[in-house]
Motif scaffolding. Structure first.
Motif, short mmCIF file in Angstrom:
data_model
loop_
_atom_site.label_atom_id
_atom_site.label_comp_id
_atom_site.label_asym_id
_atom_site.label_seq_id
_atom_site.Cartn_x
_atom_site.Cartn_y
_atom_site.Cartn_z
N PRO A 83 30.55 25.90 -42.77
CA PRO A 83 30.17 26.14 -41.47
C PRO A 83 30.11 27.82 -41.30
CG PRO A 83 32.27 24.97 -41.53
CD PRO A 83 31.80 25.33 -43.02
N GLY A 84 28.80 28.16 -40.71
CA GLY A 84 28.46 29.45 -40.40
C GLY A 84 27.44 30.08 -41.32
N ALA A 85 27.44 29.11 -42.62
CA ALA A 85 26.49 29.78 -43.70
C ALA A 85 25.24 30.18 -43.08
CB ALA A 85 26.54 28.84 -44.81
N PRO A 86 24.52 31.16 -43.56
CA PRO A 86 23.19 31.48 -43.51
C PRO A 86 22.23 30.29 -43.63
CG PRO A 86 24.04 33.54 -44.64
CD PRO A 86 25.11 32.31 -44.68
N VAL A 87 21.38 30.22 -42.69
CA VAL A 87 20.52 29.06 -43.03
C VAL A 87 19.70 29.11 -44.34
CG1 VAL A 87 18.29 30.21 -41.68
CG2 VAL A 87 18.71 27.46 -41.87
N ALA A 88 19.35 30.29 -44.86
CA ALA A 88 18.78 30.47 -46.15
C ALA A 88 19.43 29.86 -47.20
CB ALA A 88 18.35 31.88 -46.60
N ASP A 89 20.99 30.22 -47.28
CA ASP A 89 21.72 29.25 -48.21
C ASP A 89 21.73 27.95 -48.01
OD1 ASP A 89 22.20 31.90 -49.20
OD2 ASP A 89 24.58 32.13 -48.24
N ARG A 92 13.52 26.51 -39.07
CA ARG A 92 14.55 26.91 -39.99
C ARG A 92 15.88 26.72 -39.37
NH1 ARG A 92 13.18 29.88 -44.53
NH2 ARG A 92 15.12 31.02 -44.23
N THR A 93 16.16 25.75 -38.96
CA THR A 93 17.43 25.28 -38.45
C THR A 93 18.11 24.24 -39.54
OG1 THR A 93 16.49 23.55 -36.79
CG2 THR A 93 16.89 25.74 -36.09
N ALA A 94 19.28 23.80 -39.32
CA ALA A 94 20.03 22.69 -39.97
C ALA A 94 21.10 22.24 -39.40
CB ALA A 94 20.33 23.27 -41.38
N VAL A 95 21.48 20.85 -39.81
CA VAL A 95 22.42 20.23 -39.33
C VAL A 95 23.24 19.23 -40.55
CG1 VAL A 95 23.34 18.07 -37.61
CG2 VAL A 95 21.54 19.87 -36.90
N ARG A 96 24.53 19.49 -40.29
CA ARG A 96 25.32 18.56 -41.19
C ARG A 96 25.92 17.46 -40.34
NH1 ARG A 96 28.34 18.11 -45.93
NH2 ARG A 96 27.95 20.12 -46.69
N PHE A 97 25.68 16.43 -40.75
CA PHE A 97 25.81 14.95 -40.01
C PHE A 97 27.18 14.38 -40.57
CE2 PHE A 97 21.53 15.61 -39.51
CZ PHE A 97 21.21 15.32 -38.35
#
Length: 232
Positions: free
Chosen positions: A59-65, A197-202
């Motif tokens: 959680p909170g990781a840079p979106v590039a990672d 450049r967004t992401a979601v973990r479901f």
């Protein structure tokens, strides 16, 4: 007695001739380049390429990672994910994509909503039904459009999921479609939207967002939680 004098004179003349430079100027010695001059020891070193990440982004990781981790998955052909099955009957989804994961997530795009991705997730603690919500409340319905992610909403029918479920995306596999790329993981799939450049973990343990997606409080009417990219 004359012979030594003559020899000495000849030696003097030879010495002067040896010290003359290439232009005939006496008294200037020519220095030859040293054949033993040291060549450069080595070429400038280049930085080693960054290794692909092997663990899911926290959680909170840079979106590039997050993007790097998703892209490090084993790619699979999207052609095998254009069908959904319900009660043994397959339905061709055309340009839409459907997949499930071992975590129980059921994800599908909908061309009627610009190809946006939605996933049904078995949340252990789904957002409670808002007091102003009327209709069938689905706390584990997550809409991920890119600039927004909404968790929990009202649905009078299964909507896009009326056709059933798609093939399983196995853990470690990565699927690219439209503006999205998803990688399956035991804790739940992680999906990236390249356009924003967004992401979601479901994840069943809770929905995690990355990039510029931040909580909107209070959530708009009819939604349990909302995350959005706000202008700065």
């Amino acid at each position: 007695m004359r012979l030594p004098v003559v020899l000495a004179a000849c030696a003097l003349v030879a010495g002067c001739s040896a010290t003359a430079d290439q232009h005939g100027q006496p008294g200037v010695a020519i220095s030859e380049p040293s054949l033993s001059a040291a060549a450069p020891s080595s070429r400038p070193s280049t930085a080693a390429p960054k290794a692909a990440p092997t663990t899911a982004p926290p959680p909170g990781a840079p979106v590039a990672d997050v993007i790097a981790w998703v892209e490090a998955g084993t790619p699979v052909d999207v052609a095998g994910f254009h069908t959904a099955t319900r009660d043994g009957a397959p339905t061709n989804l055309g340009g839409d994509v459907a997949f499930t994961t071992t975590s129980g997530a059921n994800c599908m795009t909908d061309k009627g909503f610009g190809g946006a991705l939605a996933c049904l997730v078995h949340l252990t603690a789904p957002p409670p039904r808002p007091a102003d919500a009327y209709g069938h409340w689905v706390g584990g319905w997550v809409d991920f459009e890119g600039p927004t992610a909404e968790v929990g909403s009202v649905h009078g029918d299964p909507g896009r999921f009326t056709n059933g479920t798609g093939p399983q995306l196995k853990n470690g596999q990565s699927l690219r479609f439209g503006d999205y790329q998803c990688r399956a993981d035991a804790a739940g799939p992680v999906c990236v939207n390249y356009a924003r450049r967004t992401a979601v973990r479901f994840s069943n343990d809770g929905i995690q967002t990355f990039g510029c997606l931040t909580p909107v409080t209070p959530a708009p009417d009819g939604f349990g939680l909302k995350f959005a990219c706000t202008a700065t």
